[in-house]
Design a protein around this motif. Structure first.
Motif, PDB file in Angstrom:
ATOM      1  N   THR A  27     -37.268 -32.365   4.207  1.00 15.10           N
ATOM      2  CA  THR A  27     -37.309 -33.604   4.987  1.00 15.10           C
ATOM      3  C   THR A  27     -38.552 -33.669   5.870  1.00 15.10           C
ATOM      4  O   THR A  27     -38.787 -34.681   6.511  1.00 15.10           O
ATOM      5  CB  THR A  27     -36.052 -33.741   5.879  1.00 15.10           C
ATOM      6  OG1 THR A  27     -35.924 -32.550   6.662  1.00 15.10           O
ATOM      7  CG2 THR A  27     -34.798 -33.925   5.049  1.00 15.10           C
ATOM      8  N   THR A  28     -39.343 -32.592   5.901  1.00 14.17           N
ATOM      9  CA  THR A  28     -40.563 -32.609   6.715  1.00 14.17           C
ATOM     10  C   THR A  28     -41.724 -31.972   5.953  1.00 14.17           C
ATOM     11  O   THR A  28     -41.520 -31.186   5.024  1.00 14.17           O
ATOM     12  CB  THR A  28     -40.392 -31.807   8.026  1.00 14.17           C
ATOM     13  OG1 THR A  28     -40.196 -30.427   7.681  1.00 14.17           O
ATOM     14  CG2 THR A  28     -39.215 -32.302   8.851  1.00 14.17           C
ATOM     15  N   THR A  29     -42.932 -32.311   6.382  1.00 10.45           N
ATOM     16  CA  THR A  29     -44.137 -31.708   5.813  1.00 10.45           C
ATOM     17  C   THR A  29     -44.111 -30.193   6.006  1.00 10.45           C
ATOM     18  O   THR A  29     -44.503 -29.440   5.107  1.00 10.45           O
ATOM     19  CB  THR A  29     -45.386 -32.313   6.495  1.00 10.45           C
ATOM     20  OG1 THR A  29     -45.376 -33.726   6.287  1.00 10.45           O
ATOM     21  CG2 THR A  29     -46.668 -31.743   5.921  1.00 10.45           C
ATOM     22  N   GLU A  30     -43.629 -29.755   7.169  1.00 12.47           N
ATOM     23  CA  GLU A  30     -43.610 -28.323   7.477  1.00 12.47           C
ATOM     24  C   GLU A  30     -42.746 -27.562   6.470  1.00 12.47           C
ATOM     25  O   GLU A  30     -43.096 -26.454   6.052  1.00 12.47           O
ATOM     26  CB  GLU A  30     -43.086 -28.080   8.902  1.00 12.47           C
ATOM     27  CG  GLU A  30     -44.022 -28.562  10.013  1.00 12.47           C
ATOM     28  CD  GLU A  30     -44.174 -30.082  10.080  1.00 12.47           C
ATOM     29  OE1 GLU A  30     -43.185 -30.798   9.776  1.00 12.47           O
ATOM     30  OE2 GLU A  30     -45.280 -30.561  10.403  1.00 12.47           O
ATOM     31  N   GLN A  31     -41.619 -28.158   6.089  1.00  8.90           N
ATOM     32  CA  GLN A  31     -40.762 -27.503   5.096  1.00  8.90           C
ATOM     33  C   GLN A  31     -41.485 -27.381   3.756  1.00  8.90           C
ATOM     34  O   GLN A  31     -41.381 -26.360   3.070  1.00  8.90           O
ATOM     35  CB  GLN A  31     -39.452 -28.288   4.932  1.00  8.90           C
ATOM     36  CG  GLN A  31     -38.530 -28.173   6.153  1.00  8.90           C
ATOM     37  CD  GLN A  31     -37.283 -29.043   6.037  1.00  8.90           C
ATOM     38  OE1 GLN A  31     -37.176 -29.875   5.141  1.00  8.90           O
ATOM     39  NE2 GLN A  31     -36.345 -28.856   6.958  1.00  8.90           N
ATOM     40  N   ILE A  32     -42.238 -28.410   3.394  1.00  8.28           N
ATOM     41  CA  ILE A  32     -43.003 -28.344   2.141  1.00  8.28           C
ATOM     42  C   ILE A  32     -44.042 -27.236   2.227  1.00  8.28           C
ATOM     43  O   ILE A  32     -44.239 -26.467   1.281  1.00  8.28           O
ATOM     44  CB  ILE A  32     -43.665 -29.712   1.830  1.00  8.28           C
ATOM     45  CG1 ILE A  32     -42.575 -30.752   1.536  1.00  8.28           C
ATOM     46  CG2 ILE A  32     -44.630 -29.596   0.658  1.00  8.28           C
ATOM     47  CD1 ILE A  32     -43.087 -32.080   1.043  1.00  8.28           C
ATOM     48  N   VAL A  33     -44.704 -27.136   3.389  1.00  8.27           N
ATOM     49  CA  VAL A  33     -45.696 -26.072   3.587  1.00  8.27           C
ATOM     50  C   VAL A  33     -45.049 -24.708   3.362  1.00  8.27           C
ATOM     51  O   VAL A  33     -45.581 -23.865   2.626  1.00  8.27           O
ATOM     52  CB  VAL A  33     -46.307 -26.159   5.009  1.00  8.27           C
ATOM     53  CG1 VAL A  33     -47.108 -24.901   5.336  1.00  8.27           C
ATOM     54  CG2 VAL A  33     -47.187 -27.397   5.132  1.00  8.27           C
ATOM     55  N   ASP A  34     -43.878 -24.498   3.965  1.00 10.28           N
ATOM     56  CA  ASP A  34     -43.194 -23.205   3.827  1.00 10.28           C
ATOM     57  C   ASP A  34     -42.888 -22.888   2.365  1.00 10.28           C
ATOM     58  O   ASP A  34     -43.130 -21.776   1.892  1.00 10.28           O
ATOM     59  CB  ASP A  34     -41.885 -23.209   4.641  1.00 10.28           C
ATOM     60  CG  ASP A  34     -42.158 -23.208   6.144  1.00 10.28           C
ATOM     61  OD1 ASP A  34     -43.307 -22.888   6.530  1.00 10.28           O
ATOM     62  OD2 ASP A  34     -41.249 -23.543   6.916  1.00 10.28           O
ATOM     63  N   VAL A  35     -42.362 -23.872   1.647  1.00 11.50           N
ATOM     64  CA  VAL A  35     -42.006 -23.654   0.242  1.00 11.50           C
ATOM     65  C   VAL A  35     -43.254 -23.360  -0.585  1.00 11.50           C
ATOM     66  O   VAL A  35     -43.292 -22.411  -1.380  1.00 11.50           O
ATOM     67  CB  VAL A  35     -41.266 -24.888  -0.330  1.00 11.50           C
ATOM     68  CG1 VAL A  35     -41.021 -24.725  -1.826  1.00 11.50           C
ATOM     69  CG2 VAL A  35     -39.955 -25.119   0.409  1.00 11.50           C
ATOM     70  N   ILE A  36     -44.308 -24.156  -0.370  1.00 11.85           N
ATOM     71  CA  ILE A  36     -45.512 -23.984  -1.187  1.00 11.85           C
ATOM     72  C   ILE A  36     -46.177 -22.636  -0.894  1.00 11.85           C
ATOM     73  O   ILE A  36     -46.693 -21.983  -1.797  1.00 11.85           O
ATOM     74  CB  ILE A  36     -46.488 -25.167  -0.976  1.00 11.85           C
ATOM     75  CG1 ILE A  36     -45.876 -26.436  -1.580  1.00 11.85           C
ATOM     76  CG2 ILE A  36     -47.847 -24.876  -1.600  1.00 11.85           C
ATOM     77  CD1 ILE A  36     -46.790 -27.630  -1.623  1.00 11.85           C
ATOM     78  N   LYS A  37     -46.128 -22.207   0.367  1.00  9.56           N
ATOM     79  CA  LYS A  37     -46.743 -20.909   0.693  1.00  9.56           C
ATOM     80  C   LYS A  37     -46.043 -19.775  -0.059  1.00  9.56           C
ATOM     81  O   LYS A  37     -46.700 -18.838  -0.527  1.00  9.56           O
ATOM     82  CB  LYS A  37     -46.718 -20.676   2.206  1.00  9.56           C
ATOM     83  CG  LYS A  37     -47.855 -21.436   2.891  1.00  9.56           C
ATOM     84  CD  LYS A  37     -48.106 -20.989   4.316  1.00  9.56           C
ATOM     85  CE  LYS A  37     -49.414 -21.616   4.822  1.00  9.56           C
ATOM     86  NZ  LYS A  37     -49.450 -21.715   6.285  1.00  9.56           N
ATOM     87  N   LEU A  38     -44.728 -19.879  -0.186  1.00  8.54           N
ATOM     88  CA  LEU A  38     -43.997 -18.872  -0.965  1.00  8.54           C
ATOM     89  C   LEU A  38     -44.379 -18.948  -2.443  1.00  8.54           C
ATOM     90  O   LEU A  38     -44.609 -17.929  -3.090  1.00  8.54           O
ATOM     91  CB  LEU A  38     -42.481 -19.070  -0.809  1.00  8.54           C
ATOM     92  CG  LEU A  38     -41.849 -18.523   0.475  1.00  8.54           C
ATOM     93  CD1 LEU A  38     -40.356 -18.820   0.487  1.00  8.54           C
ATOM     94  CD2 LEU A  38     -42.095 -17.017   0.603  1.00  8.54           C
TER      95      LEU A  38
END
Lengths: 502, 502
Positions: A27-38
């Motif tokens: 639901t947020t850009t930050e969550q996408i960042v976390d997933v993509i970093k993994l």
């Protein structure tokens, strides 16, 4: 496969199926960042997904990639009525956004006209550079994008919220993301410049006896309506005939059923004029235009409408032409750009090339084969032309009746099979475009194969690339640019332009 | 240096000077291919050059690069009036092309409005994504480009003559070349979609007592004129005052000379309405619009014109504002995007930040310093705002009177020196844009330093990048993309985004 992830694995046409076991709904850009970093760390493939309405198979996984769906990021962040600038998250559905925009306090409209209006997402519309045929003033969504934010394949956030169409500074990276179909990153914020809502819309359907008159009507319409001309679509008799025959449509023009011998050919024009200026009278400008061109002898029949429901009815044949084709069998659609004056030459070329590949309608309406060519080969049943004349964007459509031998080969080779009769057409088109000295354009834009509920962008197949890239160095270049954005190749992999980092 | 190559080595402003000994003036794409292949083989730097009117130093060599001038490739290849599509070589001069387009048989106009109209080249206009303030309908040239051909840094010819604005297939590489300032290749063919020629143009100059009224006039204008509104430029009192004071201009509005105490502030609007529709009356729609907003009490003074010469006169102050600034001393111009409603807040911020850095005009017109701050520091003399309200593209201008200490530092540090008072303004602007939750946009687009005949795009300096790239990963990405196009780094090297392949 768990039921919850199933719908994210199957594309809109049902043709492409992946086997992803992991769907993320941030639901947020930050969550996408976390997933993509993994994913970057573990080198996992990622498929960005919006409404999953793509017809090219680019929004579903091929194997077990992680699906990142932006569907829950559906907030409208801000709307500024003075500049028409809308900022929103990628999961916003166009129809919902339009509902907000049409309120009196904004009085704006989305510069977008697509079939998946109420089920697709804005992020996907941007990633596919969506376009429609009733938006001559806004040819593609690219023209209206003034800001983007995206998460890159390494998890960095690329903020391009300039709010301006001018790239006053270095490269305009927005332009790479628009139309990139998720191969460069995931769009997490969109700023769109929206025009004022039209105050009136007039639709007209005109029938001309010959193509020369069509061109003349186009010229009059350009002069008369100029920047208020929002659509001008041409359909030849064959295109209208298919719509009538296959959909049992009652066309709003008095003409005989397909198959009967006609006195002469005719040509149809679908026009739309719209303006958001309040100083325009909402009187029917189309009626007086039709009267004018009739008096000039350019048009033998015409009707107009300013009522919304009736207008939709008038647009029916144009909107339904592809659906109508699909009922016939397998459809091959070529997209190209020409000048309107070249159309008769194009039609002549197509007819001469396909003559021996055609099924022919006899006088009594029954179909009979022409004698030459193997009796069991696939044949072209309908061959017709339609498109947007003021931009020269023309679609050539061939519907194919499978022959027994081709059917057998098709079952061996799968959905990407092209019958020999279509290959001949394709080569003729390709050579004509490339060789014509008078033609300013040298590229066949795309070729799709459409069979009942299955649409294959032929352009993504090696068979197409072979012709498409003859003499063009752009494929290597596109791969290098992809590598610059996504060195590990994790973003939307196994698609047309992907490569595997080994 | 031989006289023949001198003019190719010096830029338009005289500020940038190279030492190239080799200027190539090809007349065909094939000749460019031959030259570039040699440069690629021998790893020689190349500077693509058109009219050499760039203000950013990107069209001249830095050292002894080979200059490839496209000036002699000046043929118009084809014009199709029905689609408005013009195909031409890159050396065509816009004013010359316009002359051909305005003939009755075409009746088209270039979607371009730039000062260097009669000396620049189309290739350079595309490579810099040229834009103007009187083309609201066509914000930048990018919107109108439907085909490009370019020679890549390895000598390959990239043909992107799709004739379409839709990138129906893979990446739209045209978008990378547009605005790339010669860093990816040399543009050798351009296809532009041109609109019909306007049938009438009305210009208006309106004066409002307060900024609230300006916003209201904007809203009325958007509603009234919609897609025919071709310009809406705002200038505050300071901007008009500078034009009057420095150019001894007789402004067409009755107001007192700068420096005298005023009862209250006022605000000016420059508007243009144009349409190519023949069903529009050429009557003065601007006059009735002005009457309307005057009756509503929104505008205290207004005049309009539909005569070409008089219209040019009305546009005078807007067109000359930068020239006027230059007469004052050194000018710093910030470009940013805001919503029109944010402008008063922006002005308030600027004034509060710069208060102690200002020179003040006293009642008798003489300039006196405010007491705080070192007496010998550079001071801001004028600080004003102008810009295109319907898109929120705003320019903040500070003219600076050199202080003795800054002058000394400037002579040590060269033309790229920023006085402390401007740095404070810049940081305030930057932080305001970044921090404002209500602001949809987060980027300061560019900053230029303009001193008599010298314009420095501050954005190309490290000092700027520092702030500009805080938190943005786009610089690395841009370098990778540059490498994808130009692995040896030979195309327009030693410029803002170049790197040296060692």
């Amino acid at each position: 496969m768990a039921d919850e992830v199933k719908s994210f694995n199957v594309d809109y046409t049902g043709q492409y199926r992946g086997a992803s076991k992991l769907v993320v709904l941030p639901t947020t850009t930050e969550q996408i960042v976390d997933v993509i970093k993994l994913c970057d760390l573990w080198k996992l493939g990622i498929v960005p997904q919006g409404g999953n309405t793509s017809l090219t198979g680019n929004s579903t996984p091929t194997f077990d990639e992680v699906v990142i769906s932006t569907r829950r990021m559906n907030k409208i962040i801000s709307i500024d009525a003075d500049t028409g600038t809308v900022v929103c998250e990628p999961g916003v559905i166009p129809a919902n956004l339009e509902q907000t925009l049409e309120s009196a306090s904004y009085d704006l409209t989305l510069p977008l006209d697509i079939g998946s209006w109420d089920i697709s997402c804005i992020g996907g519309n941007v990633a596919t550079n969506a376009r429609g045929y009733r938006t001559l003033q806004y040819p593609t969504l690219r023209h209206s994008i003034v800001g983007l934010e995206a998460v890159l394949p390494n998890g960095d956030v690329l903020s391009l919220m300039e709010g301006s169409q001018a790239d006053q500074f270095g490269m305009d990276l927005k332009q790479c993301l628009i139309g990139s179909e998720g191969m460069f990153g995931i769009i997490t914020k969109v700023a769109i410049r929206c025009p004022s809502r039209p105050k009136f819309t007039n639709v007209g359907l005109l029938v001309c006896d010959d193509y020369d008159s069509v061109i003349k009507v186009l010229r009059y319409a350009r002069k008369e309506f100029a920047e208020t001309l929002s659509a001008f679509e041409y359909m030849d008799q064959g295109a209208l005939g298919v719509a009538e025959r296959e959909l049992y449509m009652k066309l709003p023009i008095p003409f005989n059923h397909y198959g009967t011998v006609r006195r002469k050919k005719f040509h149809a024009i679908f026009m739309e004029v719209s303006s958001s200026a309040s100083n325009k009278q909402s009187s029917n400008v189309m009626t007086s235009f039709i009267d004018k061109v009739r008096n000039l002898g350019l048009c033998c029949y015409g009707m107009s409408s300013q009522d919304k429901q009736e207008s939709e009815k008038l647009w029916g044949p144009r909107r339904s032409v592809i659906t109508a084709c699909k009922a016939t069998g397998t459809v091959f659609k070529f997209d190209l750009t020409i000048t309107p004056e070249q159309l008769p030459e194009l039609v002549h070329l197509l007819e001469s090339v396909s003559a021996s590949d055609r099924t022919l309608a006899s006088g009594d309406g029954k179909v009979q084969r022409v004698p030459d060519g193997p009796a069991n080969a696939a044949r072209i049943k309908d061959l017709f032309v339609f498109g947007q004349l003021p931009t020269g964007s023309i679609h050539v459509v061939a519907t194919v009746e499978p022959g027994t031998c081709d059917l057998a080969r098709a079952s061996l080779l799968g959905v990407h099979q092209t019958p020999a009769c279509v290959t001949r057409l394709k080569m003729a088109l390709y050579n004509w475009l490339r060789m014509r000295k008078t033609s300013p354009f040298s590229r066949l834009l795309s070729l799709s194969k459409i069979s009942d509920e299955q649409i294959t962008q032929w352009t993504h197949q090696p068979d197409w690339d072979e012709h498409r890239f003859q003499g063009f160095p752009s494929r290597d270049l596109q791969l290098s640019i992809k590598k610059a954005w996504d060195p590990k190749g994790i973003m939307n992999p196994y698609k047309s332009w992907s490569f595997i980092d080994t």
